[in-house]
Design a protein around this motif. Structure first.
Motif, PDB file in Angstrom:
ATOM      1  N   ALA A  45       0.813  -1.291  -0.038  1.00 36.80           N
ATOM      2  CA  ALA A  45       0.071  -0.004   0.076  1.00 36.80           C
ATOM      3  C   ALA A  45       0.909   1.346   0.013  1.00 36.80           C
ATOM      4  CB  ALA A  45      -0.902   0.046   1.125  1.00 36.80           C
ATOM      5  N   LEU A  46       2.047   1.325   0.770  1.00 32.36           N
ATOM      6  CA  LEU A  46       2.855   2.550   0.919  1.00 32.36           C
ATOM      7  C   LEU A  46       3.671   2.570  -0.276  1.00 32.36           C
ATOM      8  CD1 LEU A  46       3.968   2.080   4.552  1.00 32.36           C
ATOM      9  CD2 LEU A  46       2.321   3.826   3.759  1.00 32.36           C
ATOM     10  N   ASP A  47       4.032   1.588  -0.748  1.00 31.77           N
ATOM     11  CA  ASP A  47       4.783   1.493  -2.341  1.00 31.77           C
ATOM     12  C   ASP A  47       3.842   2.147  -3.433  1.00 31.77           C
ATOM     13  OD1 ASP A  47       7.291   0.377  -1.478  1.00 31.77           O
ATOM     14  OD2 ASP A  47       6.569  -1.662  -1.992  1.00 31.77           O
ATOM     15  N   ALA A  48       2.671   1.585  -3.278  1.00 28.23           N
ATOM     16  CA  ALA A  48       1.461   2.351  -4.237  1.00 28.23           C
ATOM     17  C   ALA A  48       1.718   3.883  -3.973  1.00 28.23           C
ATOM     18  CB  ALA A  48       0.421   1.609  -4.174  1.00 28.23           C
ATOM     19  N   GLU A  49       1.273   4.213  -2.807  1.00 31.29           N
ATOM     20  CA  GLU A  49       1.015   5.593  -2.530  1.00 31.29           C
ATOM     21  C   GLU A  49       2.403   6.597  -2.956  1.00 31.29           C
ATOM     22  OE1 GLU A  49      -1.330   7.433  -1.227  1.00 31.29           O
ATOM     23  OE2 GLU A  49      -0.033   9.046  -0.918  1.00 31.29           O
ATOM     24  N   PHE A  50       3.472   5.767  -2.324  1.00 33.12           N
ATOM     25  CA  PHE A  50       4.784   6.834  -2.853  1.00 33.12           C
ATOM     26  C   PHE A  50       5.393   6.537  -4.110  1.00 33.12           C
ATOM     27  CE2 PHE A  50       4.266   7.061   1.839  1.00 33.12           C
ATOM     28  CZ  PHE A  50       4.173   8.331   2.143  1.00 33.12           C
ATOM     29  N   GLU A  51       4.780   5.824  -4.946  1.00 37.00           N
ATOM     30  CA  GLU A  51       5.411   5.676  -6.246  1.00 37.00           C
ATOM     31  C   GLU A  51       6.227   6.764  -7.022  1.00 37.00           C
ATOM     32  OE1 GLU A  51       2.502   3.719  -8.997  1.00 37.00           O
ATOM     33  OE2 GLU A  51       4.200   2.569 -10.130  1.00 37.00           O
ATOM     34  N   GLY A  52       5.426   7.918  -6.975  1.00 36.35           N
ATOM     35  CA  GLY A  52       5.874   9.138  -7.617  1.00 36.35           C
ATOM     36  C   GLY A  52       7.167   9.568  -6.861  1.00 36.35           C
ATOM     37  N   ASP A  53       6.916   9.443  -5.600  1.00 34.66           N
ATOM     38  CA  ASP A  53       8.248   9.627  -4.712  1.00 34.66           C
ATOM     39  C   ASP A  53       9.716   9.270  -4.762  1.00 34.66           C
ATOM     40  OD1 ASP A  53       6.442  11.742  -2.691  1.00 34.66           O
ATOM     41  OD2 ASP A  53       5.340  10.065  -3.351  1.00 34.66           O
ATOM     42  N   TYR A  54       9.175   7.908  -5.301  1.00 32.01           N
ATOM     43  CA  TYR A  54      10.478   7.047  -5.513  1.00 32.01           C
ATOM     44  C   TYR A  54      11.243   7.760  -6.548  1.00 32.01           C
ATOM     45  CZ  TYR A  54       9.479   3.165  -2.640  1.00 32.01           C
ATOM     46  OH  TYR A  54       9.511   2.037  -1.545  1.00 32.01           O
ATOM     47  N   ALA A  55      10.598   7.998  -7.672  1.00 35.49           N
ATOM     48  CA  ALA A  55      11.090   8.677  -8.802  1.00 35.49           C
ATOM     49  C   ALA A  55      11.831  10.014  -8.616  1.00 35.49           C
ATOM     50  CB  ALA A  55       9.920   8.785  -9.694  1.00 35.49           C
ATOM     51  N   THR A  56      11.115  10.744  -7.678  1.00 33.13           N
ATOM     52  CA  THR A  56      11.791  12.124  -7.351  1.00 33.13           C
ATOM     53  C   THR A  56      12.759  12.171  -6.300  1.00 33.13           C
ATOM     54  OG1 THR A  56       9.962  12.591  -5.808  1.00 33.13           O
ATOM     55  CG2 THR A  56       9.730  13.497  -7.965  1.00 33.13           C
ATOM     56  N   LYS A  57      12.917  10.743  -5.669  1.00 29.69           N
ATOM     57  CA  LYS A  57      13.829  10.491  -4.664  1.00 29.69           C
ATOM     58  C   LYS A  57      13.641  11.234  -3.171  1.00 29.69           C
ATOM     59  CE  LYS A  57      17.181   8.596  -7.426  1.00 29.69           C
ATOM     60  NZ  LYS A  57      18.512   8.688  -7.947  1.00 29.69           N
ATOM     61  N   ASP A  58      12.184  11.596  -3.223  1.00 31.87           N
ATOM     62  CA  ASP A  58      11.991  12.202  -2.013  1.00 31.87           C
ATOM     63  C   ASP A  58      11.824  10.702  -0.934  1.00 31.87           C
ATOM     64  OD1 ASP A  58      11.732  14.667  -2.550  1.00 31.87           O
ATOM     65  OD2 ASP A  58       9.653  14.604  -2.986  1.00 31.87           O
ATOM     66  N   ILE A  59      11.448   9.668  -1.458  1.00 26.63           N
ATOM     67  CA  ILE A  59      11.385   8.611  -0.477  1.00 26.63           C
ATOM     68  C   ILE A  59      12.390   7.769  -1.168  1.00 26.63           C
ATOM     69  CG2 ILE A  59      10.163   6.474  -0.187  1.00 26.63           C
ATOM     70  CD1 ILE A  59       8.737   8.413   1.349  1.00 26.63           C
TER      71      ILE A  59
END
Lengths: 492, 492
Positions: A45-59
């Motif tokens: 669930a968290l992976d899905a929520e933060f999918e975009g943030d992985y790309a921007t490296k915020d996560i």
């Protein structure tokens, strides 16, 4: 929306309850504890929520740690939390996560599931004022070792009452067999070894301690084995402190001496060996403390060997032949089975070397100038053969005795002197003739006497005298070391 | 929506960033750290959000703690976090909140703003391997105290190198004036006291330590003042450990003796006093450890007073009159200004009582059977007057000397015996005649000698002998106690 709000909203939406939450000040990450059967789901669930943030490296990443247990200490004031925490670390249990609730005196700890039992064991003692268990593995159960076991069993109850330390022996071993008892061996241990002793490797002992979640481990070496000393570091890495009456570890090369200490410091473990010199006499600790407090120790001199003390005290006083006294000493168990071990002076040399190293001198065994009392022709060969040729010794020592000044007696002494602030001291082991009235001349029986000369004490040395050998006093000294380790770090 | 999600959404909506988040496992509460200028706002927003929950009691209260500081230790492995944490607690700094980040080796601590400086001080030492500072307040700078200061200043550097302990003296006081120096006094301390010494109360000393964020405090009592002992507990509650050469605290009533120890245990503070008996001789610690390890101590006997040792050793050997020797002793500074203090036997009695109590005996001072060497008629009045009447003493001791058996000498001894496993022992202080050849008979000069008889040692006592008085050896013993305290709890 901020990271935290999104995390909790996401978990909420997925019906996942969070118990512990821990986020540090520099926002390097946040730790959450959820039910293990929901862990994967939560991550997805968290992976899905933060999918975009992985790309921007915020996560950076979201990981799941499985097989953990939560320990909650309710009513824990942070002013005393160091006690259970110290106990955990001393037992090599490192929590993965800890935090507290500001109000409510509540501390939460997350530990590996495999550490849970031991963690509860060690913390219970500290938190509820239950006695601290100390678990001993004893190696060697001959004269000294056997006496020690009996002393411990006899005193355990009163030590628990007075100091809150519950001393248990979970393993007794010699070179062949070990007796295990996780609850501590009892009075009939000798019989139990025969009945239940099993052959073993050291790994079996480590595994037994681990599998039974035994805390505060101390390995006690009452053997004379060089092989066993080779495993000291294994004990240290398996979480044991060390106590030994065995002198070998302290008289090998100076490099080993130093590296053993470095390793102990690194692993936060202790190694005590008060009985290495003078059995139960308070020598090493006294010298250590004097030296540390900057007292300038200028000389250490004395009769270090109980067996040679007995032999020369008797020889100086009586008309008996040397060989006769030597045989008496052998029969009374004062000497090693081969008395040449004592007469060679190596044992006294080793003791002197141990003291020198306590003063930060880097002397090595070959530096010691030892007077070997055995004529060269008798040094090799079997002991039986040696014993048939004692006439040579009689002649030799009778001549030395007669050459003395009046009212003088013979003493076999160790003498450490020189400029002891430098790298190396002068170490001599030799037979000398001293006035009967002097402190050394007054020594009786198999007593040891050690004179410590220092700057503050001037010409009047600090003198420590008493039985420097014997099972009862040696065992008591080993016991003292065990209690020092058990006591240290209990409270600060 | 769950509590956590609502909290973070509310704060989010109000543009309030949260740094530390800490929620325990039993969900008794959640702690959040926000910027202090947003604290009130955060509380108001949360109060509004949870208004309804107050009514249903799902939420109990929301409080704001002001004036806090966040300490973040980056790179802190939890396996060594006990070291800085112990240092905090030892210095009476209790964090309000702590937690860690699972990955990233990060520990966050929230402390009161007033504790921040000291907290950073004490943790720095532990974390960066910088030497541990130990801050001493020394009371009494006469003979012993003054020598101790010089010893400390001389050895400080080598102790720091070898043990990582940085010993500093931040206060030197006598009954009138104190010299403060937060960086530690220097070699010219005697001159500095004259120049910069100020009158003080103990509260000034506590305030100075607090205001300068001084850590690891030890109060050292080298006075002989009973008044000062009355403040020991004040020191303990202000975070000091105690070291003293002053014997009074250990020879007041047994109730006080026990309650002092109970208070020390409660506050996790130590009190060491090795020099109370036999100055620098390793007596008290040896007896403590033997007793703790279950050794049955059956008798302690010896010459405890350096001044009386000198007087009777000289009197037994020479033809001089007793009064002449007494005056020599006075002139050499061996006795108290009024030598009746020594001759009364009270000092020896006190030492014997201290040893008895180490064996868990509950003896009181009046239990001691003390042979007062001063005839009743001379006990009162001024010292000058007493000194004009020494003929009486000459007669008395000459008669005693002549009544002795051949080759015997006089010794003034303390003797503790009886069934020492019971509640009380027998304590006797008396003048006896012993064979010149015996251990007691052999004592020279102003040496002390103490014989410890135990079950294991049998008829052969453990004997400790050496200078039992004198500024240099006493100061060295006090120094040893300071180092023991500094060392304990550093590592576990």
């Amino acid at each position: 929306m901020g990271i935290d709000a999104r995390i909790f909203k996401t978990l909420e939406r997925n019906n996942i309850n969070v118990s512990i939450v821990s986020q540090g000040s520099s926002e390097r990450g946040i730790g959450l504890v959820v039910d293990s059967n929901k862990a994967k789901w939560a991550k997805n669930a968290l992976d899905a929520e933060f999918e975009g943030d992985y790309a921007t490296k915020d996560i950076n990443m979201i990981t799941v740690m499985e097989e953990v247990s939560v320990v909650s200490i309710v009513g824990q004031d942070l002013s005393t939390f160091h006690l259970p925490y110290n106990a955990l670390i001393k037992n090599q249990i490192v929590p993965l996560l800890f935090n507290n609730t500001v109000s409510g005196k509540n501390v939460s700890l997350v530990v590996k599931k495999t550490d849970l039992n031991k963690a509860l064991n060690v913390m219970h003692g500290q938190i509820f004022g239950i006695s601290n268990k100390v678990n001993l593995a004893l190696f060697g159960h001959g004269n000294v070792g056997g006496t020690l076991i009996d002393q411990i069993l006899k005193s355990a109850k009163s030590i628990e009452e007075r100091k809150g330390i519950d001393v248990r022996i979970f393993a007794i071993a010699n070179s062949r067999k070990v007796l295990f008892d996780k609850k501590g061996v009892s009075k009939n241990w000798k019989h139990a070894i025969q009945e239940k002793g099993i052959s073993y490797t050291l790994d079996d002992i480590f595994a037994y301690a681990r599998d039974n979640h035994l805390e505060n481990l101390i390995a006690v070496d009452n053997t004379a084995s060089q092989d066993f000393v080779g495993h000291y570091l294994d004990f240290v890495s398996n979480g044991f402190d060390l106590v030994s009456s065995n002198k070998i570890a302290n008289t090998l090369g100076f490099d080993y001496y130093r590296s053993l200490r470095a390793e102990l410091a690194k692993k936060q473990k202790q190694y005590l060996y008060e009985t290495n010199v003078g059995a139960g006499l308070p020598l090493i600790d006294t010298i250590k403390l004097l030296h540390l407090s900057g007292e300038n120790i200028t000389r250490i001199k004395g009769v270090f060997s109980g067996s040679l003390s007995y032999i020369f005290n008797t020889f100086s006083e009586s008309e008996k032949r040397f060989s006769e006294i030597l045989k008496d000493a052998m029969n009374s168990g004062y000497t090693e089975p081969d008395p040449r071990e004592d007469l060679s002076g190596n044992d006294v040399g080793r003791k002197l070397l141990i003291l020198a190293r306590e003063l930060d001198l880097s002397n090595e065994f070959p530096d010691i100038d030892i007077e070997n009392l055995i004529p060269e022709t008798l040094r090799k060969g079997k002991v039986e053969e040696f014993l048939t040729q004692l006439d040579v010794l009689d002649e030799k020592f009778e001549a030395i005795k007669e050459r003395q000044q009046q009212d003088h007696v013979l003493r076999y002494v160790g003498d450490l002197y020189g400029d002891l602030q430098k790298e190396k001291g002068i170490l001599e082991v030799k037979l000398i003739s001293v006035p009967k009235q002097s402190a050394l001349g007054q020594v009786k029986g198999s007593d040891s006497i050690i004179e410590i000369y220092t700057e503050s004490y001037g010409e009047h040395p600090l003198v420590i005298q008493g039985a420097g050998a014997g099972a009862a006093v040696t065992a008591r000294g080993v016991f003292g070391d065990i209690l020092r380790i058990a006591d240290k770090g209990r409270k600060i």
